[in-house]
Design a protein around this motif. Structure first.
Motif, short mmCIF file in Angstrom:
data_model
loop_
_atom_site.label_atom_id
_atom_site.label_comp_id
_atom_site.label_asym_id
_atom_site.label_seq_id
_atom_site.Cartn_x
_atom_site.Cartn_y
_atom_site.Cartn_z
N ASN A 51 6.57 6.25 0.44
CA ASN A 51 6.60 4.75 0.68
C ASN A 51 5.63 3.89 0.19
O ASN A 51 4.43 4.29 0.31
N VAL A 52 6.13 2.66 0.02
CA VAL A 52 5.18 1.55 0.01
C VAL A 52 5.31 0.82 1.26
O VAL A 52 6.51 0.43 1.98
N VAL A 53 4.21 0.02 1.96
CA VAL A 53 4.38 -0.60 2.94
C VAL A 53 3.75 -2.07 2.71
O VAL A 53 2.81 -2.15 2.03
N ARG A 67 0.80 -1.11 -0.01
CA ARG A 67 0.07 -0.15 0.04
C ARG A 67 0.85 1.13 -0.08
O ARG A 67 1.94 1.44 0.65
N LEU A 68 0.41 2.19 -0.75
CA LEU A 68 1.32 3.52 -0.81
C LEU A 68 0.92 4.35 0.57
O LEU A 68 -0.14 4.60 0.94
N PRO A 128 -6.89 7.66 -7.37
CA PRO A 128 -5.95 6.89 -7.85
C PRO A 128 -5.85 5.67 -7.08
O PRO A 128 -6.11 5.58 -5.87
N ALA A 129 -4.77 4.72 -7.40
CA ALA A 129 -4.76 3.65 -6.79
C ALA A 129 -4.12 3.62 -5.51
O ALA A 129 -3.24 4.34 -5.23
N ARG A 130 -4.52 2.77 -4.23
CA ARG A 130 -4.01 2.64 -3.16
C ARG A 130 -3.05 1.43 -2.89
O ARG A 130 -1.99 1.44 -2.24
N ASP A 131 -3.32 0.40 -3.46
CA ASP A 131 -2.79 -0.72 -3.25
C ASP A 131 -2.08 -1.45 -4.52
O ASP A 131 -2.87 -1.18 -5.65
N ALA A 132 -1.31 -2.11 -4.79
CA ALA A 132 -0.45 -2.93 -5.69
C ALA A 132 -0.13 -4.30 -5.34
O ALA A 132 0.21 -4.81 -4.33
N ILE A 133 0.11 -5.15 -6.43
CA ILE A 133 0.88 -6.45 -6.20
C ILE A 133 1.95 -6.28 -7.17
O ILE A 133 2.27 -5.77 -8.12
#
Length: 256
Positions: free
Chosen positions: A116-118, A111-112, A216-221
């Motif tokens: 940073n990404v967590v 998650r943004l 905008p997107a919050r999560d990514a894989i």
């Protein structure tokens, strides 16, 4: 003391508490009172009293001498409860399992968080040679495929407002100029996924894709693979598996 003054003092104390916990979370290990004070800048007497209170409540722990401080077990409990209660993590589990099986590589959900990404969830590779990333780890967005995939869902103007002109270098391959990163983000938007080719960790390539259940997107894989094992055919398989996983997750999370 007036109610307004009391309220102000309470807010200030809460802010200092959070800043202290974030200091320890970002710096593993034990730290002296002097080191902590140099980082946060609080008066020594009030810092000591705040640390002792957090120690008594198990949010901070000390070493055998009682003079060095580190993050406590309560922080782990709260972090775990966040993961356990997150709806996206819950609905993503079947898709992450499938993506892991399809690629046989390490899979991440992140998650943004600011710049940073967590990492929220991980599936480890089946191979002996594999990367290791723990849940809760925080990395700069500009150096990861996850982060670049998420930044690409923001406008260039927003990215400029979020990031400084000079970016932290993690390896010799890291993009360290904001405008160069913005050029990269245009490519991410065009092809639909992001690539980190040893920009965060030498010897490791990562492919990331944003989950478009919000804009905008919050999560990514992402899928991480050692460069020694990355062939053109394997890269193509990873890309196709990521697009399939994105569509599955977007559908599963559409109501969130």
């Amino acid at each position: 003391m007036s109610a307004g003054e009391t309220g102000g003092a309470q807010v200030k104390s809460a802010v200092r508490t959070v800043e202290l916990l974030e200091f320890f979370a970002g710096r593993p290990g034990m730290h002296s009172l002097a080191d902590v004070q140099a980082a946060v800048g609080y008066p020594k007497s009030s810092l000591y009293m705040l640390l002792r209170t957090l120690v008594d409540l198990d949010w901070v722990e000390t070493d055998a001498t009682g003079t060095r401080y580190g993050i406590g077990v309560r922080a782990l409990l709260v972090g775990t409860s966040y993961i356990d209660g997150d709806e996206v993590v819950a609905v993503a589990r079947p898709t992450l399992d499938r993506l892991s099986g399809d690629t046989t590589e390490t899979i991440h959900l992140a998650r943004l968080d600011g710049t940073n990404v967590v990492y929220l969830a991980t599936r480890q590779s089946e191979h002996y040679l594999r990367p290791f990333t723990r849940v809760g780890r925080r990395l700069p967005a500009h150096s990861t495929s996850l982060g670049k995939a998420l930044l690409a869902t923001h406008s260039d103007e927003r990215v400029r407002a979020m990031l400084p002109e000079r970016l932290e270098r993690l390896t010799e391959h890291t993009i360290t100029e904001r405008e160069r990163l913005i050029e990269e983000l245009a490519l991410v938007r065009e092809r639909g996924y992001a690539i980190d080719r040893e920009e965060n960790t030498l010897g490791l390539s990562c492919f990331g894709i944003a989950i478009p259940y919000r804009t905008p997107a919050r999560d990514a894989i992402s899928c991480s693979v050692p460069v020694a094992r990355l062939t053109p055919a394997h890269e193509q398989l990873i890309r196709e598996a990521l697009f399939d996983a994105r569509d599955r997750l977007a559908l599963a999370a559409r109501h969130l």
